[in-house]
Design a protein around this motif. Structure first.
Motif, PDB file in Angstrom:
ATOM      1  N   PRO A  74     -47.278  67.057  -1.561  1.00 16.38           N
ATOM      2  CA  PRO A  74     -46.849  67.069  -0.177  1.00 16.38           C
ATOM      3  C   PRO A  74     -45.731  68.080   0.054  1.00 16.38           C
ATOM      4  N   ALA A  75     -45.686  68.590   1.268  1.00 18.43           N
ATOM      5  CA  ALA A  75     -44.592  69.484   1.653  1.00 18.43           C
ATOM      6  C   ALA A  75     -43.327  68.644   1.802  1.00 18.43           C
ATOM      7  N   ILE A  76     -42.219  69.153   1.280  1.00 15.97           N
ATOM      8  CA  ILE A  76     -40.942  68.447   1.355  1.00 15.97           C
ATOM      9  C   ILE A  76     -40.109  69.088   2.457  1.00 15.97           C
ATOM     10  N   LEU A  77     -39.740  68.311   3.455  1.00 20.80           N
ATOM     11  CA  LEU A  77     -38.914  68.814   4.543  1.00 20.80           C
ATOM     12  C   LEU A  77     -37.636  67.989   4.631  1.00 20.80           C
ATOM     13  N   GLU A  78     -36.519  68.686   4.504  1.00 22.31           N
ATOM     14  CA  GLU A  78     -35.225  68.017   4.609  1.00 22.31           C
ATOM     15  C   GLU A  78     -34.811  67.963   6.070  1.00 22.31           C
ATOM     16  N   ILE A  79     -34.392  66.779   6.489  1.00 22.26           N
ATOM     17  CA  ILE A  79     -34.027  66.565   7.884  1.00 22.26           C
ATOM     18  C   ILE A  79     -32.609  66.005   7.970  1.00 22.26           C
ATOM     19  N   PRO A  80     -31.951  66.208   9.114  1.00 26.23           N
ATOM     20  CA  PRO A  80     -30.594  65.664   9.272  1.00 26.23           C
ATOM     21  C   PRO A  80     -30.637  64.170   9.558  1.00 26.23           C
ATOM     22  N   SER A  81     -29.481  63.552   9.453  1.00 20.50           N
ATOM     23  CA  SER A  81     -29.321  62.163   9.889  1.00 20.50           C
ATOM     24  C   SER A  81     -28.185  62.151  10.912  1.00 20.50           C
ATOM     25  N   LYS A  82     -28.033  61.056  11.587  1.00 22.54           N
ATOM     26  CA  LYS A  82     -27.001  61.037  12.627  1.00 22.54           C
ATOM     27  C   LYS A  82     -25.586  61.045  12.042  1.00 22.54           C
ATOM     28  N   ASP A  83     -25.411  60.596  10.811  1.00 19.29           N
ATOM     29  CA  ASP A  83     -24.079  60.535  10.202  1.00 19.29           C
ATOM     30  C   ASP A  83     -23.771  61.707   9.278  1.00 19.29           C
ATOM     31  N   HIS A  84     -24.779  62.491   8.928  1.00 17.66           N
ATOM     32  CA  HIS A  84     -24.592  63.599   7.994  1.00 17.66           C
ATOM     33  C   HIS A  84     -25.195  64.862   8.598  1.00 17.66           C
ATOM     34  N   PRO A  85     -24.393  65.880   8.840  1.00 24.16           N
ATOM     35  CA  PRO A  85     -24.927  67.110   9.446  1.00 24.16           C
ATOM     36  C   PRO A  85     -25.848  67.857   8.487  1.00 24.16           C
ATOM     37  N   TYR A  86     -26.740  68.631   9.074  1.00 27.50           N
ATOM     38  CA  TYR A  86     -27.690  69.420   8.302  1.00 27.50           C
ATOM     39  C   TYR A  86     -27.025  70.720   7.867  1.00 27.50           C
ATOM     40  N   ASP A  87     -27.185  71.096   6.601  1.00 27.05           N
ATOM     41  CA  ASP A  87     -26.637  72.340   6.073  1.00 27.05           C
ATOM     42  C   ASP A  87     -27.792  73.186   5.551  1.00 27.05           C
ATOM     43  N   PRO A  88     -28.144  74.268   6.278  1.00 23.26           N
ATOM     44  CA  PRO A  88     -29.286  75.082   5.839  1.00 23.26           C
ATOM     45  C   PRO A  88     -29.094  75.728   4.468  1.00 23.26           C
ATOM     46  N   GLU A  89     -27.858  75.876   4.020  1.00 21.10           N
ATOM     47  CA  GLU A  89     -27.596  76.461   2.706  1.00 21.10           C
ATOM     48  C   GLU A  89     -28.087  75.573   1.566  1.00 21.10           C
ATOM     49  N   LYS A  90     -28.222  74.275   1.815  1.00 18.16           N
ATOM     50  CA  LYS A  90     -28.661  73.338   0.774  1.00 18.16           C
ATOM     51  C   LYS A  90     -30.171  73.113   0.777  1.00 18.16           C
ATOM     52  N   ASP A  91     -30.851  73.484   1.852  1.00 18.74           N
ATOM     53  CA  ASP A  91     -32.272  73.193   2.022  1.00 18.74           C
ATOM     54  C   ASP A  91     -33.104  73.927   0.975  1.00 18.74           C
ATOM     55  N   SER A  92     -33.889  73.186   0.206  1.00 17.13           N
ATOM     56  CA  SER A  92     -34.680  73.769  -0.887  1.00 17.13           C
ATOM     57  C   SER A  92     -35.756  74.727  -0.375  1.00 17.13           C
ATOM     58  N   VAL A  93     -36.344  74.445   0.776  1.00 18.22           N
ATOM     59  CA  VAL A  93     -37.371  75.334   1.330  1.00 18.22           C
ATOM     60  C   VAL A  93     -36.742  76.659   1.745  1.00 18.22           C
ATOM     61  N   LEU A  94     -35.613  76.597   2.429  1.00 10.46           N
ATOM     62  CA  LEU A  94     -34.945  77.829   2.853  1.00 10.46           C
ATOM     63  C   LEU A  94     -34.446  78.640   1.660  1.00 10.46           C
ATOM     64  N   LYS A  95     -34.028  77.963   0.603  1.00  3.31           N
ATOM     65  CA  LYS A  95     -33.622  78.684  -0.613  1.00  3.31           C
ATOM     66  C   LYS A  95     -34.792  79.480  -1.185  1.00  3.31           C
ATOM     67  N   ARG A  96     -35.976  78.871  -1.204  1.00  2.27           N
ATOM     68  CA  ARG A  96     -37.160  79.562  -1.729  1.00  2.27           C
ATOM     69  C   ARG A  96     -37.551  80.739  -0.842  1.00  2.27           C
ATOM     70  N   VAL A  97     -37.433  80.575   0.452  1.00  2.00           N
ATOM     71  CA  VAL A  97     -37.764  81.664   1.375  1.00  2.00           C
ATOM     72  C   VAL A  97     -36.811  82.836   1.165  1.00  2.00           C
ATOM     73  N   ARG A  98     -35.525  82.542   1.038  1.00  2.00           N
ATOM     74  CA  ARG A  98     -34.545  83.618   0.795  1.00  2.00           C
ATOM     75  C   ARG A  98     -34.836  84.314  -0.525  1.00  2.00           C
ATOM     76  N   LYS A  99     -35.178  83.563  -1.536  1.00  2.00           N
ATOM     77  CA  LYS A  99     -35.488  84.140  -2.840  1.00  2.00           C
ATOM     78  C   LYS A  99     -36.726  85.023  -2.757  1.00  2.00           C
ATOM     79  N   LEU A 100     -37.723  84.576  -1.993  1.00  2.00           N
ATOM     80  CA  LEU A 100     -38.953  85.335  -1.805  1.00  2.00           C
ATOM     81  C   LEU A 100     -38.689  86.692  -1.146  1.00  2.00           C
ATOM     82  N   PHE A 101     -37.761  86.707  -0.193  1.00  3.46           N
ATOM     83  CA  PHE A 101     -37.433  87.943   0.509  1.00  3.46           C
ATOM     84  C   PHE A 101     -36.305  88.712  -0.153  1.00  3.46           C
TER      85      PHE A 101
END
Length: 118
Positions: free
Chosen positions: A89-116
């Motif tokens: 399955p595709a893994i998608l990290e989502i925010p919660s109401k008590d914890h803000p989302y940090d795109p620097e930690k997102d595993s999918v975005l890390k792979r995209v940056r590495k790819l480019f």
């Protein structure tokens, strides 16, 4: 292979999981009682339980197409999440109401940056 993967699973805090269940993603298999959701309980859920549930959704379950996971929950098992490389399955990290989302930690975005090459 992907034609059998029809469910969205969620691993998250109570508010996130409840909201997604109210939106209609809840599923309990009548034969096996397997659920497609896991509720993280602060100070009660262990890292081992999180890893076990993550592995259940990603490796053992063949009906899950997408796993939504709160980013703060993914941070607790970051090495396991980052080492997962399968397309389903595709893994998608989502925010919660008590914890803000940090795109620097997102595993999918890390792979995209590495790819480019960033």
């Amino acid at each position: 292979m992907s034609d059998k993967r029809t469910l969205i699973a969620v691993m998250g805090d109570e508010d996130t999981t409840t909201g997604l269940l109210l939106a209609g993603i809840g599923q309990i298999d009548p034969k096996t009682n397997d659920k497609n959701f896991f509720v993280y309980k602060e100070n009660k859920t262990t890292k081992e339980q999180l890893e076990m549930e993550f592995n259940q959704f990603t490796q053992e379950r063949k009906d899950v197409a997408i796993l939504l996971i709160n980013q703060f929950v993914a941070d607790m098992i970051r090495s396991t999440v980052d080492s997962y490389v399968e397309p389903f399955p595709a893994i998608l990290e989502i925010p919660s109401k008590d914890h803000p989302y940090d795109p620097e930690k997102d595993s999918v975005l890390k792979r995209v940056r590495k790819l480019f090459g960033e």
